[in-house]
Scaffold this motif. Structure first.
Motif, PDB file in Angstrom:
ATOM      1  N   ALA A  98      47.702  31.373  83.345  1.00  0.00           N
ATOM      2  CA  ALA A  98      46.681  31.349  84.415  1.00  0.00           C
ATOM      3  C   ALA A  98      46.757  30.205  85.263  1.00  0.00           C
ATOM      4  CB  ALA A  98      45.412  31.721  83.768  1.00  0.00           C
ATOM      5  N   ASP A  99      46.303  30.401  86.525  1.00  0.00           N
ATOM      6  CA  ASP A  99      45.833  29.426  87.551  1.00  0.00           C
ATOM      7  C   ASP A  99      44.504  29.310  87.343  1.00  0.00           C
ATOM      8  OD1 ASP A  99      48.450  28.403  88.119  1.00  0.00           O
ATOM      9  OD2 ASP A  99      48.761  30.123  89.570  1.00  0.00           O
ATOM     10  N   LEU A 100      43.861  28.068  87.014  1.00  0.00           N
ATOM     11  CA  LEU A 100      42.286  28.037  86.947  1.00  0.00           C
ATOM     12  C   LEU A 100      41.898  27.022  87.947  1.00  0.00           C
ATOM     13  CD1 LEU A 100      42.289  28.127  83.063  1.00  0.00           C
ATOM     14  CD2 LEU A 100      41.758  29.850  84.765  1.00  0.00           C
ATOM     15  N   THR A 101      40.502  26.899  88.105  1.00  0.00           N
ATOM     16  CA  THR A 101      39.917  25.800  88.841  1.00  0.00           C
ATOM     17  C   THR A 101      38.592  25.272  88.259  1.00  0.00           C
ATOM     18  OG1 THR A 101      40.767  26.598  90.927  1.00  0.00           O
ATOM     19  CG2 THR A 101      38.955  25.116  91.179  1.00  0.00           C
ATOM     20  N   THR A 102      38.518  24.285  88.093  1.00  0.00           N
ATOM     21  CA  THR A 102      37.312  23.738  87.533  1.00  0.00           C
ATOM     22  C   THR A 102      35.757  23.715  88.333  1.00  0.00           C
ATOM     23  OG1 THR A 102      37.393  21.357  88.310  1.00  0.00           O
ATOM     24  CG2 THR A 102      38.320  22.014  86.229  1.00  0.00           C
ATOM     25  N   ASP A 103      34.887  24.302  87.512  1.00  0.00           N
ATOM     26  CA  ASP A 103      33.564  24.391  88.424  1.00  0.00           C
ATOM     27  C   ASP A 103      32.864  23.158  88.647  1.00  0.00           C
ATOM     28  OD1 ASP A 103      32.388  23.871  86.136  1.00  0.00           O
ATOM     29  OD2 ASP A 103      31.537  25.994  85.572  1.00  0.00           O
ATOM     30  N   ASN A 104      31.558  23.329  88.877  1.00  0.00           N
ATOM     31  CA  ASN A 104      30.669  22.067  89.270  1.00  0.00           C
ATOM     32  C   ASN A 104      30.420  21.368  88.231  1.00  0.00           C
ATOM     33  OD1 ASN A 104      29.035  24.045  88.361  1.00  0.00           O
ATOM     34  ND2 ASN A 104      27.496  23.510  90.051  1.00  0.00           N
ATOM     35  N   THR A 105      30.550  21.789  87.054  1.00  0.00           N
ATOM     36  CA  THR A 105      30.394  21.002  85.750  1.00  0.00           C
ATOM     37  C   THR A 105      31.841  20.503  85.052  1.00  0.00           C
ATOM     38  OG1 THR A 105      30.652  22.837  84.310  1.00  0.00           O
ATOM     39  CG2 THR A 105      28.599  22.148  85.081  1.00  0.00           C
ATOM     40  N   GLY A 106      32.825  20.732  85.662  1.00  0.00           N
ATOM     41  CA  GLY A 106      33.908  20.497  85.220  1.00  0.00           C
ATOM     42  C   GLY A 106      34.824  21.150  84.429  1.00  0.00           C
ATOM     43  N   LYS A 107      34.444  22.420  84.260  1.00  0.00           N
ATOM     44  CA  LYS A 107      34.759  23.488  83.216  1.00  0.00           C
ATOM     45  C   LYS A 107      35.669  24.680  83.895  1.00  0.00           C
ATOM     46  CE  LYS A 107      32.874  26.605  79.724  1.00  0.00           C
ATOM     47  NZ  LYS A 107      31.626  26.965  79.000  1.00  0.00           N
ATOM     48  N   ALA A 108      36.653  24.955  83.171  1.00  0.00           N
ATOM     49  CA  ALA A 108      37.661  26.094  83.685  1.00  0.00           C
ATOM     50  C   ALA A 108      37.792  26.866  82.496  1.00  0.00           C
ATOM     51  CB  ALA A 108      39.091  25.387  84.008  1.00  0.00           C
ATOM     52  N   SER A 109      37.617  27.899  82.704  1.00  0.00           N
ATOM     53  CA  SER A 109      37.582  29.217  81.563  1.00  0.00           C
ATOM     54  C   SER A 109      38.316  30.449  81.954  1.00  0.00           C
ATOM     55  CB  SER A 109      36.158  29.451  81.251  1.00  0.00           C
ATOM     56  OG  SER A 109      35.168  28.465  80.991  1.00  0.00           O
ATOM     57  N   LEU A 110      38.755  30.965  80.840  1.00  0.00           N
ATOM     58  CA  LEU A 110      39.523  32.325  81.237  1.00  0.00           C
ATOM     59  C   LEU A 110      39.319  33.217  79.742  1.00  0.00           C
ATOM     60  CD1 LEU A 110      43.218  32.723  80.817  1.00  0.00           C
ATOM     61  CD2 LEU A 110      42.148  30.549  80.273  1.00  0.00           C
ATOM     62  N   THR A 111      39.665  34.665  79.889  1.00  0.00           N
ATOM     63  CA  THR A 111      39.606  35.361  78.738  1.00  0.00           C
ATOM     64  C   THR A 111      40.774  36.043  79.054  1.00  0.00           C
ATOM     65  OG1 THR A 111      37.327  35.431  78.761  1.00  0.00           O
ATOM     66  CG2 THR A 111      38.287  37.243  77.864  1.00  0.00           C
TER      67      THR A 111
END
Length: 151
Positions: A98-111
């Motif tokens: 996967a290609d992900l991007t961190t959110d405003n808390t610095g978190k990147a997640s996937l399922t």
């Protein structure tokens, strides 16, 4: 005279050489693998356990460490979330997950399903070795982790 010559030749032979085996570069960010069995994902290869009967959820939090207050015990090191950072999650063989991007808390997640991770019949102990990769302020980084199946 021979002692001086011997000492001179020893000093001439002492020069700083690059380590040919380990190219060390300080990581520009701290990558914390969430849900790791060590509590913070700060080991060399944090392991996240997931039920084999459910989808696999994985996430990381990425921080820049502000060390400007390191000598002041009232300030210390501050962890600043890195937002909008592109992260690539791959298996160790290079297969893209996967290609992900961190959110405003610095978190990147996937399922993902176990099948999407390459395990069509997951069993207890099934595991997938992963690498989280990115680049921050012109410096590339990677973080190893593993997801392992449990009941």
């Amino acid at each position: 005279m021979s002692t001086l010559l011997a000492a001179g030749s020893l000093l001439a032979g002492c020069e700083k050489k690059e380590d040919p085996f380990v190219d060390r570069v300080v990581a520009p960010v701290l990558v914390v693998v969430e849900g790791a069995s060590d509590g913070g994902g700060l080991t060399a290869e944090p392991v996240v356990t997931q039920k084999i009967s459910a989808p696999v959820t994985m996430s990381v939090k990425i921080f820049e460490l502000d060390k400007s207050g390191i000598l002041d015990y009232t300030v210390g090191i501050d962890s600043i979330p890195v937002t909008s950072l592109a992260i690539k999650l791959t298996k160790r063989d290079g297969t893209a997950i996967a290609d992900l991007t961190t959110d405003n808390t610095g978190k990147a997640s996937l399922t993902k399903t176990w099948a999407e991770l390459g395990i069509t019949a997951p069993a207890v102990g099934s595991s997938v070795s992963l690498t989280w990769r990115g680049e921050y302020k012109g410096q590339a980084f990677s973080r190893l982790s593993r997801v392992q199946g449990v009941n």
